[in-house]
Design a protein around this motif. Structure first.
Motif, PDB file in Angstrom:
ATOM      1  N   ASN A  64       0.829  -1.216   0.000  1.00  0.00           N
ATOM      2  CA  ASN A  64       0.000   0.000   0.000  1.00  0.00           C
ATOM      3  C   ASN A  64       0.858   1.259   0.000  1.00  0.00           C
ATOM      4  OD1 ASN A  64      -2.275  -1.572   0.086  1.00  0.00           O
ATOM      5  ND2 ASN A  64      -2.614  -1.327   2.294  1.00  0.00           N
ATOM      6  N   THR A  65       1.986   1.209   0.723  1.00  0.00           N
ATOM      7  CA  THR A  65       2.883   2.365   0.800  1.00  0.00           C
ATOM      8  C   THR A  65       3.444   2.698  -0.589  1.00  0.00           C
ATOM      9  OG1 THR A  65       3.447   1.653   3.029  1.00  0.00           O
ATOM     10  CG2 THR A  65       4.887   3.309   2.012  1.00  0.00           C
ATOM     11  N   ILE A  66       3.748   1.654  -1.341  1.00  0.00           N
ATOM     12  CA  ILE A  66       4.260   1.870  -2.701  1.00  0.00           C
ATOM     13  C   ILE A  66       3.220   2.634  -3.518  1.00  0.00           C
ATOM     14  CG2 ILE A  66       4.858   0.665  -4.859  1.00  0.00           C
ATOM     15  CD1 ILE A  66       6.132  -1.532  -2.991  1.00  0.00           C
ATOM     16  N   TYR A  67       1.963   2.211  -3.442  1.00  0.00           N
ATOM     17  CA  TYR A  67       0.914   2.913  -4.205  1.00  0.00           C
ATOM     18  C   TYR A  67       0.708   4.329  -3.678  1.00  0.00           C
ATOM     19  CZ  TYR A  67      -0.233  -1.447  -6.584  1.00  0.00           C
ATOM     20  OH  TYR A  67      -0.170  -2.564  -7.351  1.00  0.00           O
ATOM     21  N   ASP A  72       2.250  10.866  -5.192  1.00  0.00           N
ATOM     22  CA  ASP A  72       3.020  12.118  -5.271  1.00  0.00           C
ATOM     23  C   ASP A  72       3.983  12.127  -6.445  1.00  0.00           C
ATOM     24  OD1 ASP A  72       1.848  13.106  -2.981  1.00  0.00           O
ATOM     25  OD2 ASP A  72       3.351  12.164  -1.683  1.00  0.00           O
ATOM     26  N   GLY A  73       3.935  11.097  -7.282  1.00  0.00           N
ATOM     27  CA  GLY A  73       4.821  11.050  -8.450  1.00  0.00           C
ATOM     28  C   GLY A  73       5.937  10.048  -8.242  1.00  0.00           C
ATOM     29  N   VAL A  74       6.435   9.537  -9.340  1.00  0.00           N
ATOM     30  CA  VAL A  74       7.543   8.567  -9.307  1.00  0.00           C
ATOM     31  C   VAL A  74       8.850   9.304  -9.599  1.00  0.00           C
ATOM     32  CG1 VAL A  74       8.514   6.533 -10.461  1.00  0.00           C
ATOM     33  CG2 VAL A  74       6.076   6.594  -9.881  1.00  0.00           C
ATOM     34  N   GLY A  75       8.917  10.003 -10.696  1.00  0.00           N
ATOM     35  CA  GLY A  75      10.115  10.777 -11.043  1.00  0.00           C
ATOM     36  C   GLY A  75      11.129   9.939 -11.778  1.00  0.00           C
ATOM     37  N   SER A  76      11.701   8.981 -11.068  1.00  0.00           N
ATOM     38  CA  SER A  76      12.598   7.989 -11.671  1.00  0.00           C
ATOM     39  C   SER A  76      12.549   6.779 -10.757  1.00  0.00           C
ATOM     40  CB  SER A  76      14.037   8.527 -11.775  1.00  0.00           C
ATOM     41  OG  SER A  76      14.599   8.675 -10.494  1.00  0.00           O
ATOM     42  N   PRO A  77      12.877   5.587 -11.278  1.00  0.00           N
ATOM     43  CA  PRO A  77      12.872   4.417 -10.393  1.00  0.00           C
ATOM     44  C   PRO A  77      13.809   4.618  -9.209  1.00  0.00           C
ATOM     45  CG  PRO A  77      13.408   3.783 -12.680  1.00  0.00           C
ATOM     46  CD  PRO A  77      13.159   5.251 -12.678  1.00  0.00           C
TER      47      PRO A  77
END
Ligand SMILES: O=c1[nH]c(=O)c2[nH]c(=O)[nH]c2[nH]1
Length: 302
Positions: A64-67, A72-77
């Motif tokens: 859930n934390t990952i989602y 708030d955006g990924v940006g880059s892996p």
């Protein structure tokens, strides 16, 4: 005398959380497509030894934390897994570190009626981008990479000068096809200020250097080409300490067309899928700080 049985190294979390983030602030949408694994390290002895889950941040919570962080955006892996590492270690006293990994899949805009479409995409199957963070206390070890980048050159490659014994049948050649699927992982210097790095630009640059390195020189062996590719990356990127490669030598055998009364001047090949040569090596700075813990858990490299 009987030995005592104790708990050794352990980590746990949720593997392969598929998250797709669409940024839709304007009509021109952006897509980020990741496969994320989160694993926590710290004091989890009671869970293993006593059945006490008071410290066990549920793997479901990690998912859930990952989602939630993706909102708030990924940006880059790389930036995303750095945020995950910071989140878990700062939220729970007993979480002292962990391992976070992301694969990312790139999408191109569909060209429709001569223009790039705003919200329709086609998967770019060229390669998969990878990133791994191993955090230990406040120390972050970060490794970026790629896999399945298939390349071929149709000349400027040979293989000669190898020992001949009674089992050697391979003829020497000074003009052959050289083909491989590049898997490469590059580790940033420990202590690098990651907030100063544009990981997306860095990734495109390293990929470009790997491809250029593959093309540039006559190849006496895939081993030499591997070293040339790694050297180009390290020469251009002072923030990278080492790069590891695993590359199959995808053999292309000249087909004998003489039964059909035809010559074959290096034009028609049988592309064998197995067996294949497997060439692996690390290219690094001689003063690089070693980080064996950063590499453990990454299989398929030496
Ligand atoms: O580039 C090559 N490296 C090898 O080690 C090897 N061995 C082999 O049979 N062919 C090749 N080609």
């Amino acid at each position: 005398m009987s030995s005592k049985i104790v708990l050794g190294d352990n980590q746990y979390g949720k593997a392969e959380v598929r998250v797709v983030k669409i940024t839709r602030d304007t009509d021109r949408h952006e897509i980020e497509d990741l496969n994320v694994t989160s694993q926590l390290r710290g004091d989890f002895a009671a869970a293993h030894l006593e059945g006490d889950n008071a410290h066990v941040v549920a793997t479901d919570t990690q998912k859930n934390t990952i989602y939630a962080l993706a909102r708030d955006g990924v940006g880059s892996p790389e930036a995303f897994i750095l945020r995950l590492g910071e989140h878990f270690t700062s939220s729970f006293d007993w979480v002292t570190g962990g391992r976070w990994e992301a694969e990312s899949y790139s999408w191109d805009r569909i060209q429709a009626h001569g223009a790039e479409h705003d919200h329709s995409f086609v998967r770019n199957g060229q390669e998969v981008r990878t990133a791994v963070l191993v955090r230990d206390g406040n120390t972050n070890h970060l490794i970026s990479g790629l896999k399945d980048l298939t390349v071929l050159k149709s000349t400027q490659s040979g293989f000669t000068g190898y020992p001949r014994d009674r089992y050697t049948t391979l003829p020497e050649t000074t003009d052959r096809i050289l083909a491989t699927d590049v898997s490469a992982r590059w580790r940033y210097k420990t202590g690098t200020d990651f907030t100063s790095i544009d990981f997306n630009k860095g990734y495109e640059d390293v990929k470009g250097l790997l491809l250029e390195g593959f093309t540039e020189k006559y190849s006496n062996a895939l081993q030499q080409t591997l070293f040339d590719m790694g050297t180009k990356v390290l020469e251009a990127h002072s923030e990278i300490d080492e790069i590891k490669f695993s590359m199959p030598n995808k053999h292309h055998f000249l087909v004998d067309l003489s039964p059909f009364g035809l010559d074959n001047p290096n034009e028609v090949f049988f592309a064998a899928d197995r067996p294949y040569g497997l060439i692996e090596a690390t290219v690094l700075r001689d003063d690089a700080t070693q980080a064996p813990g950063a590499w453990s858990g990454i299989s398929g490299f030496c």
